[in-house]
Design an enzyme around this catalytic site. Sequence first.
Site, mmCIF file in Angstrom:
data_model
loop_
_atom_site.group_PDB
_atom_site.id
_atom_site.type_symbol
_atom_site.label_atom_id
_atom_site.label_comp_id
_atom_site.label_asym_id
_atom_site.label_seq_id
_atom_site.Cartn_x
_atom_site.Cartn_y
_atom_site.Cartn_z
ATOM 1 N N HIS A 65 -13.815 92.849 72.056
ATOM 2 C CA HIS A 65 -13.130 91.864 71.004
ATOM 3 C C HIS A 65 -12.880 90.491 71.524
ATOM 4 O O HIS A 65 -11.682 90.045 71.134
ATOM 5 C CB HIS A 65 -12.307 92.524 69.874
ATOM 6 C CG HIS A 65 -12.885 94.018 69.416
ATOM 7 N ND1 HIS A 65 -12.015 94.848 68.797
ATOM 8 C CD2 HIS A 65 -13.933 94.442 69.320
ATOM 9 C CE1 HIS A 65 -12.468 95.879 68.538
ATOM 10 N NE2 HIS A 65 -14.025 95.582 68.720
ATOM 11 N N HIS B 164 -5.270 107.592 65.427
ATOM 12 C CA HIS B 164 -5.621 105.841 65.198
ATOM 13 C C HIS B 164 -7.336 106.101 64.866
ATOM 14 O O HIS B 164 -8.199 106.656 65.687
ATOM 15 C CB HIS B 164 -5.330 105.262 66.355
ATOM 16 C CG HIS B 164 -5.459 103.951 66.782
ATOM 17 N ND1 HIS B 164 -6.013 103.070 65.288
ATOM 18 C CD2 HIS B 164 -6.098 102.887 67.486
ATOM 19 C CE1 HIS B 164 -6.263 101.941 65.547
ATOM 20 N NE2 HIS B 164 -6.251 101.707 66.772
ATOM 21 N N GLU C 218 -9.479 103.557 64.897
ATOM 22 C CA GLU C 218 -10.264 102.447 65.532
ATOM 23 C C GLU C 218 -11.363 103.209 66.097
ATOM 24 O O GLU C 218 -11.137 104.265 67.028
ATOM 25 C CB GLU C 218 -9.745 101.398 66.515
ATOM 26 C CG GLU C 218 -10.658 100.383 66.752
ATOM 27 C CD GLU C 218 -9.866 99.067 67.307
ATOM 28 O OE1 GLU C 218 -8.567 99.113 67.700
ATOM 29 O OE2 GLU C 218 -10.504 97.989 67.303
ATOM 30 N N ASP D 268 -13.060 103.190 68.994
ATOM 31 C CA ASP D 268 -13.114 103.540 70.406
ATOM 32 C C ASP D 268 -12.462 104.979 70.465
ATOM 33 O O ASP D 268 -12.397 105.467 71.448
ATOM 34 C CB ASP D 268 -12.238 102.558 71.223
ATOM 35 C CG ASP D 268 -11.041 102.027 70.836
ATOM 36 O OD1 ASP D 268 -10.632 102.239 69.505
ATOM 37 O OD2 ASP D 268 -10.291 101.480 71.550
ATOM 38 N N HIS E 194 -1.770 100.409 66.893
ATOM 39 C CA HIS E 194 -2.269 99.118 66.572
ATOM 40 C C HIS E 194 -2.614 99.032 65.328
ATOM 41 O O HIS E 194 -3.116 97.739 64.954
ATOM 42 C CB HIS E 194 -3.284 98.650 67.574
ATOM 43 C CG HIS E 194 -4.381 97.711 67.695
ATOM 44 N ND1 HIS E 194 -5.676 98.120 67.886
ATOM 45 C CD2 HIS E 194 -4.292 96.450 67.306
ATOM 46 C CE1 HIS E 194 -6.397 96.992 67.537
ATOM 47 N NE2 HIS E 194 -5.631 95.966 67.430
ATOM 48 N N ASP F 281 -2.713 103.861 71.393
ATOM 49 C CA ASP F 281 -3.050 102.652 71.958
ATOM 50 C C ASP F 281 -1.660 102.234 72.674
ATOM 51 O O ASP F 281 -1.746 101.193 73.482
ATOM 52 C CB ASP F 281 -3.363 101.385 70.884
ATOM 53 C CG ASP F 281 -4.684 101.496 70.795
ATOM 54 O OD1 ASP F 281 -5.654 102.131 71.331
ATOM 55 O OD2 ASP F 281 -5.239 100.785 69.626
ATOM 56 N N TYR G 53 -2.545 94.057 78.142
ATOM 57 C CA TYR G 53 -2.796 94.994 77.093
ATOM 58 C C TYR G 53 -1.644 94.369 75.946
ATOM 59 O O TYR G 53 -2.216 94.165 74.698
ATOM 60 C CB TYR G 53 -2.901 96.369 77.209
ATOM 61 C CG TYR G 53 -3.292 97.337 76.077
ATOM 62 C CD1 TYR G 53 -4.682 97.683 76.374
ATOM 63 C CD2 TYR G 53 -2.629 97.403 75.160
ATOM 64 C CE1 TYR G 53 -5.323 98.314 75.310
ATOM 65 C CE2 TYR G 53 -2.988 98.356 73.971
ATOM 66 C CZ TYR G 53 -4.350 98.814 74.318
ATOM 67 O OH TYR G 53 -5.096 99.456 73.167
ATOM 68 N N HIS H 125 -5.914 104.737 76.389
ATOM 69 C CA HIS H 125 -6.694 103.855 77.481
ATOM 70 C C HIS H 125 -5.743 103.930 78.895
ATOM 71 O O HIS H 125 -4.537 103.689 78.763
ATOM 72 C CB HIS H 125 -6.701 102.367 76.990
ATOM 73 C CG HIS H 125 -7.183 101.994 75.778
ATOM 74 N ND1 HIS H 125 -8.782 102.168 75.639
ATOM 75 C CD2 HIS H 125 -6.931 101.951 74.541
ATOM 76 C CE1 HIS H 125 -9.086 102.081 74.391
ATOM 77 N NE2 HIS H 125 -8.080 101.989 73.621
HETATM 78 FE FE1 FEO Z 1 -7.064 100.114 68.418
HETATM 79 FE FE2 FEO Z 1 -8.036 101.474 71.387
HETATM 80 O O1 FEO Z 1 -7.967 101.262 69.684
#
Ligand code: FEO
Length: 395
Positions: free
Chosen positions: A24, A78, A80, A82, A145, A164, A191, A224
């Site tokens: 992104h 979460h 999102e 990913d 996030h 996240d 990050y 992550h």
């Molecule tokens: Fe907000 Fe790693 O996704």
Amino acid sequence: MKPTKIADGVYDVGVIDWNIRDFHGYSTDRGTSYNAYLVIDEKVALLDTVKAHFADELIGNISQVIDPKKIDVVISNHTEMDHTGSLPRIMNLVGEDKPLYCSKMGAKNIASHFPNTWNYHPVRDGETLSLGKRTLTFMETRMIHWPDSMFTYLKEDHILFSSDGFGQHYAGFERFDDQAGSEAMVQAKKYFANILMLYGPRILKLLEKVVASGIRIDTICPDHGVIWRETPGEIIDAYLRWSRQEAEKKAVVIYDTMWKSTETMAKAIAEGISLTGVKVKPIHIRSSHRSDIMTDVLDAAAVVVGSPTLNNQMFPTVADVLTYMKGLKPANKIGGAFGSYGWSGESVKLVAAELAAMKFKLIESGPRLQYVPDNAGIEACIAYGKKIGEAVNAG
Ligand code: FEO
């Protein structure tokens, strides 16, 4: 990949994305990982999944530890994609009737991503789930996030699954902070600067609440990058500093240039700042990615931005960086604007207006020089740099 054992019955079964270089608009020059965790007790829980096209790898990793069909509970911290992209495959594999724990907002958001009739268990902040000998506690962490984000805490092992939060875009077989070394903190800062900076006030509140509660955190497992097992306190302290946007005695001079006039000015301003003892970094926009620029902005006390005038506007790359910066809401900054021009020269005023809109404390009108800076122009830039440096020192 071989799953990583974190504690007895606790594994990272996620995947490494070695080659992703853009997330992104964030330059993921060290790749990333999508971590997913298995907690095996009388009941077996899977926390989060991975991007859709890594689903086979995730299932292969889980299978090295346990038959995926034995998963009793799926938890989504979460929405999102990913972290939820493989949810349809996982729910299909473990059984569509198995409970899917998530926040209330998560239940809505997951349904908006994947048409399904899954067995949602939306949870309240502080709600617990017993797996047998161990207990999971869900903590609402809106906007870290997304509005649906939550953390999950494993009480008996003092492990925080932080989604996240505390993550880093870092790919490596080094799965723990003590193995990755200083790079873990470097990538964690990047990050935070690019994904979480704007939520700083909310993160600060949450962390202060967590610290005040006295809950023991021995290990932080983000979704992550590396797992914080040696220095969880250091990354929490860093988050407290970053959330407060505490600045170092440091300035950045961010600029673009056409015929090197604005660059000459940038270097002279940086020299002036340096003469006051303040650390300074000139950053040429087309030689640096915007996400690396923001990493430097995070803990800079002063942000000075230079642009040539092109067609009565600021240079487009400068507008790009300022737009990106504005969205991330840097706070408590001293600001400065400068630039060169040929005949109309609107850029300095336009840049200053953008910095003022971000509530930067502007150090008067910066140098605006026509064509090529002469000695007097360079001296004016050095003097402007000194003023910026003095303002930083005055703190
Ligand atoms: Fe907000 Fe790693 O996704």
